[in-house]
Design a protein around this motif. Structure first.
Motif, PDB file in Angstrom:
ATOM      1  N   ASP A  36       0.259  -1.402   0.208  1.00 29.43           N
ATOM      2  CA  ASP A  36       0.027   0.122  -0.549  1.00 29.43           C
ATOM      3  C   ASP A  36       0.785   0.803   0.460  1.00 29.43           C
ATOM      4  N   HIS A  37       0.251   2.368  -0.334  1.00 28.62           N
ATOM      5  CA  HIS A  37       1.063   3.859  -0.652  1.00 28.62           C
ATOM      6  C   HIS A  37       1.109   4.147   0.482  1.00 28.62           C
ATOM      7  N   ASP A  38       2.416   3.991   1.334  1.00 26.68           N
ATOM      8  CA  ASP A  38       2.753   5.303   2.052  1.00 26.68           C
ATOM      9  C   ASP A  38       2.449   4.060   3.403  1.00 26.68           C
ATOM     10  N   VAL A  72       7.899   9.564  -8.388  1.00 26.09           N
ATOM     11  CA  VAL A  72       8.914   7.936  -8.488  1.00 26.09           C
ATOM     12  C   VAL A  72       8.174   7.361  -7.438  1.00 26.09           C
ATOM     13  N   HIS A  73       7.349   6.602  -8.165  1.00 23.90           N
ATOM     14  CA  HIS A  73       7.341   5.496  -6.809  1.00 23.90           C
ATOM     15  C   HIS A  73       7.958   4.482  -6.802  1.00 23.90           C
ATOM     16  N   LEU A  74       8.778   4.130  -4.887  1.00 30.24           N
ATOM     17  CA  LEU A  74       9.472   3.088  -4.589  1.00 30.24           C
ATOM     18  C   LEU A  74       9.008   1.614  -3.315  1.00 30.24           C
ATOM     19  N   SER A  96       0.581  15.373   4.494  1.00 31.15           N
ATOM     20  CA  SER A  96       0.540  16.395   3.592  1.00 31.15           C
ATOM     21  C   SER A  96      -0.432  15.425   2.490  1.00 31.15           C
ATOM     22  N   ARG A  97      -0.426  14.571   2.361  1.00 31.33           N
ATOM     23  CA  ARG A  97      -1.362  14.119   1.054  1.00 31.33           C
ATOM     24  C   ARG A  97      -2.908  14.616   1.894  1.00 31.33           C
ATOM     25  N   LEU A  98      -3.040  15.113   2.980  1.00 30.15           N
ATOM     26  CA  LEU A  98      -4.399  14.869   3.373  1.00 30.15           C
ATOM     27  C   LEU A  98      -4.878  16.602   3.161  1.00 30.15           C
ATOM     28  N   THR A  99      -3.988  17.614   3.582  1.00 32.21           N
ATOM     29  CA  THR A  99      -3.830  18.668   2.790  1.00 32.21           C
ATOM     30  C   THR A  99      -3.863  18.957   1.999  1.00 32.21           C
ATOM     31  N   ARG A 100      -3.250  17.966   0.835  1.00 28.51           N
ATOM     32  CA  ARG A 100      -2.898  18.213  -0.880  1.00 28.51           C
ATOM     33  C   ARG A 100      -4.923  18.219  -1.309  1.00 28.51           C
ATOM     34  N   VAL A 101      -5.228  16.814  -0.770  1.00 31.87           N
ATOM     35  CA  VAL A 101      -6.546  16.499  -1.459  1.00 31.87           C
ATOM     36  C   VAL A 101      -7.801  17.674  -0.903  1.00 31.87           C
ATOM     37  N   LEU A 130      -4.720   8.936   2.060  1.00 35.27           N
ATOM     38  CA  LEU A 130      -5.986   9.609   0.965  1.00 35.27           C
ATOM     39  C   LEU A 130      -4.824   9.763   0.197  1.00 35.27           C
ATOM     40  N   GLY A 131      -5.388   9.940  -1.598  1.00 36.29           N
ATOM     41  CA  GLY A 131      -5.290   9.861  -2.968  1.00 36.29           C
ATOM     42  C   GLY A 131      -5.922   9.938  -3.770  1.00 36.29           C
ATOM     43  N   ARG A 132      -5.713  11.089  -4.922  1.00 36.29           N
ATOM     44  CA  ARG A 132      -6.486  10.958  -5.744  1.00 36.29           C
ATOM     45  C   ARG A 132      -7.480  10.508  -6.576  1.00 36.29           C
ATOM     46  N   PRO A 133      -7.122   8.862  -5.618  1.00 31.77           N
ATOM     47  CA  PRO A 133      -8.331   7.754  -7.006  1.00 31.77           C
ATOM     48  C   PRO A 133      -9.968   8.066  -5.795  1.00 31.77           C
ATOM     49  N   HIS A 134      -9.288   8.438  -4.077  1.00 30.43           N
ATOM     50  CA  HIS A 134     -10.825   8.713  -3.471  1.00 30.43           C
ATOM     51  C   HIS A 134     -10.987   9.683  -3.668  1.00 30.43           C
ATOM     52  N   THR A 147     -16.322   6.455 -14.234  1.00 25.69           N
ATOM     53  CA  THR A 147     -14.914   5.515 -13.433  1.00 25.69           C
ATOM     54  C   THR A 147     -13.590   6.367 -12.624  1.00 25.69           C
ATOM     55  N   ARG A 148     -13.371   5.422 -11.710  1.00 25.50           N
ATOM     56  CA  ARG A 148     -12.057   6.123 -11.658  1.00 25.50           C
ATOM     57  C   ARG A 148     -10.835   6.782 -12.816  1.00 25.50           C
ATOM     58  N   ASP A 149     -11.237   5.256 -13.736  1.00 24.03           N
ATOM     59  CA  ASP A 149     -10.406   6.019 -15.024  1.00 24.03           C
ATOM     60  C   ASP A 149     -10.954   7.031 -15.995  1.00 24.03           C
ATOM     61  N   GLU A 150     -12.195   7.999 -15.799  1.00 24.55           N
ATOM     62  CA  GLU A 150     -12.525   8.619 -16.790  1.00 24.55           C
ATOM     63  C   GLU A 150     -12.656   9.843 -15.803  1.00 24.55           C
ATOM     64  N   ALA A 151     -12.418   9.395 -14.798  1.00 26.26           N
ATOM     65  CA  ALA A 151     -11.691  11.179 -13.677  1.00 26.26           C
ATOM     66  C   ALA A 151     -10.134  11.177 -13.925  1.00 26.26           C
ATOM     67  N   PHE A 152      -8.911  10.465 -13.972  1.00 27.50           N
ATOM     68  CA  PHE A 152      -8.140  10.549 -14.090  1.00 27.50           C
ATOM     69  C   PHE A 152      -7.450  11.334 -15.750  1.00 27.50           C
ATOM     70  N   ARG A 153      -8.281  10.509 -16.937  1.00 27.57           N
ATOM     71  CA  ARG A 153      -8.190  11.594 -18.020  1.00 27.57           C
ATOM     72  C   ARG A 153      -8.754  12.952 -18.012  1.00 27.57           C
ATOM     73  N   SER A 250     -11.618  -3.073  -8.026  1.00 30.52           N
ATOM     74  CA  SER A 250     -11.582  -2.867  -9.535  1.00 30.52           C
ATOM     75  C   SER A 250     -11.768  -1.427  -9.180  1.00 30.52           C
ATOM     76  N   GLY A 251     -11.201  -0.994  -8.964  1.00 27.79           N
ATOM     77  CA  GLY A 251     -10.333   0.463  -9.040  1.00 27.79           C
ATOM     78  C   GLY A 251      -9.324   1.053 -10.505  1.00 27.79           C
ATOM     79  N   LYS A 252      -8.934  -0.169 -10.565  1.00 28.59           N
ATOM     80  CA  LYS A 252      -8.275  -0.239 -12.107  1.00 28.59           C
ATOM     81  C   LYS A 252      -8.254  -1.711 -12.286  1.00 28.59           C
TER      82      LYS A 252
HETATM   83  P1  AMP Z   1      -1.655  10.233  -6.112  1.00 30.10           P
HETATM   84  O1  AMP Z   1      -0.514   9.046  -5.782  1.00 30.10           O
HETATM   85  O2  AMP Z   1      -2.872  10.747  -4.999  1.00 30.10           O
HETATM   86  O3  AMP Z   1      -1.162  11.171  -7.043  1.00 30.10           O
HETATM   87  O4  AMP Z   1      -2.346   9.579  -6.848  1.00 30.10           O
HETATM   88  C1  AMP Z   1      -1.848   8.689  -7.774  1.00 30.10           C
HETATM   89  C2  AMP Z   1      -2.813   6.833  -7.519  1.00 30.10           C
HETATM   90  O5  AMP Z   1      -4.198   7.008  -8.785  1.00 30.10           O
HETATM   91  C3  AMP Z   1      -2.331   6.137  -7.928  1.00 30.10           C
HETATM   92  O6  AMP Z   1      -0.563   4.947  -7.125  1.00 30.10           O
HETATM   93  C4  AMP Z   1      -2.635   5.075  -8.953  1.00 30.10           C
HETATM   94  O7  AMP Z   1      -2.994   3.974  -8.599  1.00 30.10           O
HETATM   95  C5  AMP Z   1      -3.803   5.772  -9.173  1.00 30.10           C
HETATM   96  N1  AMP Z   1      -4.495   5.946 -10.645  1.00 30.10           N
HETATM   97  C6  AMP Z   1      -3.235   6.782 -11.680  1.00 30.10           C
HETATM   98  N2  AMP Z   1      -4.033   6.488 -13.025  1.00 30.10           N
HETATM   99  C7  AMP Z   1      -4.987   6.052 -12.391  1.00 30.10           C
HETATM  100  C8  AMP Z   1      -6.605   5.882 -13.361  1.00 30.10           C
HETATM  101  N3  AMP Z   1      -6.257   6.093 -14.505  1.00 30.10           N
HETATM  102  N4  AMP Z   1      -7.213   4.364 -12.828  1.00 30.10           N
HETATM  103  C9  AMP Z   1      -7.523   4.617 -12.010  1.00 30.10           C
HETATM  104  N5  AMP Z   1      -6.558   5.184 -10.965  1.00 30.10           N
HETATM  105  C10 AMP Z   1      -5.474   5.271 -11.170  1.00 30.10           C
END
Ligand code: AMP
Ligand code: FE
Ligand code: FE
Ligand code: ZN
Length: 285
Positions: A36-38, A72-74, A96-101, A130-134, A147-153, A250-252
């Motif tokens: 999981d992220h962070d 970069v993701h490590l 920082s992710r909370l403030t950013r969201v 927290l992240g953009r997917p939420h 969908t999430r994907d549509e939001a990211f487009r 189901s997020g991707k």
């Molecule tokens: P963030 O870390 O909050 O900047 O958001 C990036 C995260 O969004 C990544 O970990 C991806 O898993 C997710 N993400 C990026 N592009 C897409 C997409 N097109 N559809 C669904 N999830 C995505």
């Protein structure tokens, strides 16, 4: 089948850790890494589930990093969760992710886009990174996108007017911190340039000098050319290569086990880890 990169509701996956582990067993995965992220918040539930369903489990984390504004993701495998240096960076990034969201949601709401911080937090759940997917999930819930994907487009993409960056450590420092935590650092999807900017070989070289162990060459976001490039660079720098699904429920679209890592490389990861955090083996506690 060894799949070394997956997400749960502890970050931006859509399934709780125990469901991800059960789904891995169903898909025929022998060893799964939860990354999981962070955060390490998903580890306890994943360990219990792995013992129950008989899947091997590598406890890991995907550390958000930034090199001059390029994300970069490590991946850090088998890190000591109590190691203070890495823990402090993860906490800093999560704060920082909370403030950013919050700031992204404010900008969107000011333009009349139906979204609030309270709803985003409720959808993410208590304690999740927290992240953009939420934010995407809130936009889906409110019927703004399908969908999430549509939001990211569009609205959530890196260059969007609503995009705000969050704090993230430099990747070289993150490599050092993963090693100091007794873990094994592997650069996730190093050349996934369809999703945004990626760093040059010089940055990977600096990471290798700092102790990077491997490159995730086999990943859905790499085409044949990026896989070949990652493999050639790994060979030149003395790094191993991995493959994984980067499952998000189901997020991707990514499916468990769609890319895999060899048993030889998993053995190298176990060998290099000095944290005392071991791979949870099926049928052993
Ligand atoms: P963030 O870390 O909050 O900047 O958001 C990036 C995260 O969004 C990544 O970990 C991806 O898993 C997710 N993400 C990026 N592009 C897409 C997409 N097109 N559809 C669904 N999830 C995505
Ligand atoms: Fe993610
Ligand atoms: Fe990633
Ligand atoms: Zn990931």
């Amino acid at each position: 089948m060894i799949d070394l990169h997956a997400h749960s509701t502890a970050s931006d996956g859509t399934e709780p850790p125990e469901v991800v582990v059960a789904a891995a067993a169903q898909a025929g995965v022998d060893v799964l890494a939860l990354t999981d992220h962070d955060t390490y918040a998903g580890w306890p539930a994943a360990v219990a589930a792995a013992q129950e369903v008989g899947v091997g489990l590598v406890r890991g984390v995907e550390v958000s990093c930034s090199h001059r504004g390029v994300s970069v993701h490590l991946l850090g495998y088998l890190v000591d969760p109590d190691a203070a240096g890495l823990l402090a960076e993860l906490e800093h990034a999560r704060d920082s992710r909370l403030t950013r969201v919050e700031r992204m949601v404010e900008r969107m709401a000011a333009d009349g886009i139906p979204v609030s911080l309270e709803q985003v937090q409720a959808l993410a759940g208590e304690g999740a990174t927290l992240g953009r997917p939420h934010i995407a999930d809130a936009l889906v819930a409110n019927g703004y996108v399908a969908t999430r994907d549509e939001a990211f487009r569009d609205i959530l993409r890196n260059g969007s007017r609503y995009y705000v960056a969050h704090y993230a450590p430099d990747p070289v420092r993150a490599v050092e911190l993963v090693r100091q935590a007794g873990g094994v650092p592997v650069m996730a999807h190093p050349f996934a340039n369809a999703r945004g900017w990626t760093v040059g070989d010089d940055v990977v070289e600096a990471m290798a000098d700092a102790g990077l162990a491997g490159l995730e060459a086999h990943h859905r976001d790499h085409r044949a050319a990026e896989r070949a490039h990652a493999q050639a660079l790994a060979a030149r720098l003395g790094l191993f290569v991995t493959g994984s699904s980067d499952y998000h429920g189901s997020g991707k679209e990514n499916r468990l086990g769609e890319n895999t890592t060899t048993a030889e490389v998993l053995a190298m990861i176990e060998d290099q880890a000095t944290s005392g955090i071991e791979v949870v083996r099926a049928g052993r506690s």
